[in-house]
Scaffold this active site. Structure first.
Site, PDB file in Angstrom:
ATOM      1  N   ASP A   1     -11.140 -13.993  -1.575  1.00 11.81           N
ATOM      2  CA  ASP A   1      -9.926 -13.211  -1.830  1.00 11.81           C
ATOM      3  C   ASP A   1     -10.139 -12.172  -2.928  1.00 11.81           C
ATOM      4  O   ASP A   1      -9.339 -12.072  -3.878  1.00 11.81           O
ATOM      5  CB  ASP A   1      -8.761 -14.136  -2.231  1.00 11.81           C
ATOM      6  CG  ASP A   1      -8.551 -15.287  -1.254  1.00 11.81           C
ATOM      7  OD1 ASP A   1      -8.662 -15.049  -0.050  1.00 11.81           O
ATOM      8  OD2 ASP A   1      -8.283 -16.422  -1.712  1.00 11.81           O
TER       9      ASP A   1
ATOM     10  N   GLU B   1      -1.094 -12.040   5.945  1.00 13.49           N
ATOM     11  CA  GLU B   1      -1.154 -12.363   4.508  1.00 13.49           C
ATOM     12  C   GLU B   1      -1.998 -11.308   3.791  1.00 13.49           C
ATOM     13  O   GLU B   1      -2.371 -10.306   4.382  1.00 13.49           O
ATOM     14  CB  GLU B   1      -1.748 -13.771   4.318  1.00 13.49           C
ATOM     15  CG  GLU B   1      -3.129 -13.932   4.929  1.00 13.49           C
ATOM     16  CD  GLU B   1      -3.583 -15.385   5.017  1.00 13.49           C
ATOM     17  OE1 GLU B   1      -2.784 -16.299   4.839  1.00 13.49           O
ATOM     18  OE2 GLU B   1      -4.775 -15.595   5.285  1.00 13.49           O
TER      19      GLU B   1
HETATM   20  C1  6LW Z   1      -5.287 -16.944   0.591  1.00 15.93           C
HETATM   21  C2  6LW Z   1      -5.065 -16.259   1.869  1.00 15.93           C
HETATM   22  C3  6LW Z   1      -6.341 -16.555   2.478  1.00 15.93           C
HETATM   23  O1  6LW Z   1      -4.185 -17.060  -0.214  1.00 15.93           O
HETATM   24  O2  6LW Z   1      -6.664 -17.833   2.178  1.00 15.93           O
HETATM   25  O3  6LW Z   1      -8.153 -15.576   3.439  1.00 15.93           O
HETATM   26  C4  6LW Z   1      -5.813 -18.235   1.137  1.00 15.93           C
HETATM   27  N1  6LW Z   1      -7.026 -15.644   2.984  1.00 15.93           N
HETATM   28  O4  6LW Z   1      -4.822 -14.899   1.785  1.00 15.93           O
HETATM   29  C5  6LW Z   1      -6.560 -19.015   0.127  1.00 15.93           C
HETATM   30  O5  6LW Z   1      -7.740 -18.353  -0.236  1.00 15.93           O
END
Ligand code: 6LW
Length: 513
Positions: A15, A179
């Protein structure tokens, strides 16, 4: 020619978020239940990255009691505004979304400001030209259909003021896990870049834009702008997604994102790492890794003055690469003259004990650093503790770990090489306590009370060492996050277990290639 080499930050650094301030670049990554949290890196040429500190370096900033390793701190965003650095993230275990600020990104960072009216994860801050701040994050899945919201952020009150608007649901119909939102303003457009598909092999980066910061956002017809989801499970770089963009002084763009190197088949021992790709954003939409459209192992570096630095000795227990598991209670970790003294408050190297972070705080007796190479050797000298057990451990999570440890018994010092793995599914059928199966691979006696213990890996061929001699071997595939579950990657480090157990460690050496 100087090259950008991937992974940019090898080992468990997921991230990533990046910002530029003048000639300086700063980057942060997730840290889950490791302490200190959210490592901060600095570079001036995008090639050489030096860790300069952590955003969450004080106990009060990082409550982690009773968490599993994949709890705690999720995806951070770093931004600079009006003389201050902001790092906004989520503590999924305590308090939700919050931000901290610092004048100097090396620290100190402020106490957390928890943000009201900001559900979900992956918060990000965007300042418009008029100085107004906005926050985006994922919707709380119990509240809305999955998507990304946006709202006006009142930094002083620590709240999203007024209405939160569902900005975008992702590019795919019924997109899974939209996300990791970030907003960029370019040529009068607000671009909203997100991740979707979930953080494993279907991961992707997609983008939408609007003339208004609050939306509505319209997806790009050419989405996704980056993914490896179509390359199959044998392709050596997997999980590509969750990116952040940075513009250089010359106007060119780069994206950092997470991806995973597969190790000896579909195994992800090192978890999600930080990668970088060039972006051509001379047109209306960004073209990521122009010419190939996928993440390559290397690219020519941008034309910036090379800025190498002298890496401090990473084997020194006080180097920034070291972490405890959980926020350590006072006195559980002491470093003095090259000697690490580690205290444990609980017995956790036994089948039914799972290393959650003990309450009120503390750590289960683990002090380690990331595995950063497919082939590595780690060794440490351990004084066998009076009580309990101590050794060297390769740890993926509370269930899946490999260690070599020593304890005193009535018949002298007993040394064992152990493999521990999860039985049962953690997240679905059995959300409570899956079983941990502990297999003793080798057991022996020693006359010595000070032992050199080691773990070596060549890909998935793992060996446990006592006094430099191999005592046991095992395939390390069970240490992959695809098998172990969760969001972290392997750490190697010193461990001590047992109520009131205290052990001294010296001469840690990690070498990798
Ligand atoms: C993070 C989300 C994700 O919050 O995994 O790959 C979660 N993305 O955006 C935890 O790293």
């Amino acid at each position: 020619m100087s090259m950008l080499r991937n992974p940019l930050l090898p080992g468990f650094y997921p991230d990533p978020s990046i910002c530029r301030v003048g000639d300086d670049f700063f980057m942060v990554t997730s840290s889950f239940s490791y302490f200190p949290g959210v490592p901060v890196f600095h570079s001036r040429d995008l090639v050489h990255w030096e860790q300069i500190g952590h955003c969450l370096h004080r106990e009060e900033q990082l409550p982690l009691d009773w968490q599993y390793i994949s709890g705690g701190i999720y995806a951070p965003t770093i931004r600079f505004h009006d003389g201050l650095f902001y790092m906004v993230t989520t503590n999924v275990s305590h308090g939700g979304n919050f931000y901290v600020t610092a004048k100097d990104p090396a620290g100190p960072w402020s106490d957390p400001v928890y943000i009201k009216n900001a559900p979900g994860i992956d918060p990000t801050i965007f300042w418009d030209d008029d100085g107004a701040a906005y926050m985006t994050g994922t919707t709380d899945w119990s509240e809305h259909a999955p998507g990304v919201w946006i709202g006006r952020l009142d930094l002083e009150q620590g709240c999203v003021a007024g209405e939160r608007v569902l900005a975008w649901k992702g590019a795919l119909v019924n997109a899974w896990a939209p996300e990791a939102p970030h907003i960029y303003k370019k040529d009068g457009w607000y671009y909203l870049m997100i991740a979707e598909g979930g953080t494993e092999e279907y991961h992707a980066v997609t983008i939408a834009r609007s003339r208004n910061v609050m939306g509505p956002y319209t997806g790009y017809a050419g989405n996704p702008i980056l993914t490896h989801r179509h390359l199959g499970l044998n392709y050596p770089i997997c999980n590509v997604g969750h990116g952040d963009l940075v513009q250089l002084k010359d106007g060119s763009w780069y994206m950092v994102m997470l991806a995973t190197r597969l190790m000896g088949g579909y195994h992800k021992n090192m978890g999600r790492e930080t990668f970088i790709v060039p972006v051509d954003w001379s047109g209306e939409w960004p073209v990521v890794s122009p010419g190939t459209g996928r993440v390559e192992w290397e690219y020519p570096a941008p034309e910036l003055p090379a800025c190498p630095f002298v890496q401090p000795d990473q084997n020194d227990f006080s180097a920034l690469c070291w972490n405890t598991l959980g926020t350590p209670a006072k006195g559980t970790v002491a470093i003095d003259g090259g000697v690490l003294t580690l205290r444990s408050t609980q017995e956790w190297l036994v089948p039914d004990a799972l290393p959650r972070m003990p309450a009120p705080n503390g750590c289960p007796g683990f002090y380690g650093r990331r595995q950063q190479h497919m082939d590595f050797t780690a060794e440490v000298t351990v004084c066998v503790p009076e009580r309990g057990e101590a050794g060297l451990m390769l740890l993926q999570n509370g269930f899946n770990a490999l260690w070599v440890s020593a304890a005193r018994t009535e018949d002298g010092v007993c040394v064992r090489a152990v493999r521990s793995e999860k039985r049962g599914v953690f997240y679905e059928e059995n959300p409570c306590e899956p079983a941990r199966e502990v297999t003793v691979l080798w057991e022996g006696r020693s006359e010595d009370e000070t032992l050199r213990l080691g773990i070596a890996a060549q890909g998935q061929a793992h060996r446990l060492l006592v006094g430099g001699r191999t005592v046991a071997q095992t395939h390390g595939g069970f240490l992959g996050s695809e098998t172990a579950g969760g969001f972290v990657g392997a750490y190697v480090g010193c461990c001590v277990s047992g109520e009131g157990a205290e052990a001294a460690f010296t001469d840690f050496r990690y070498t990798g290639r």
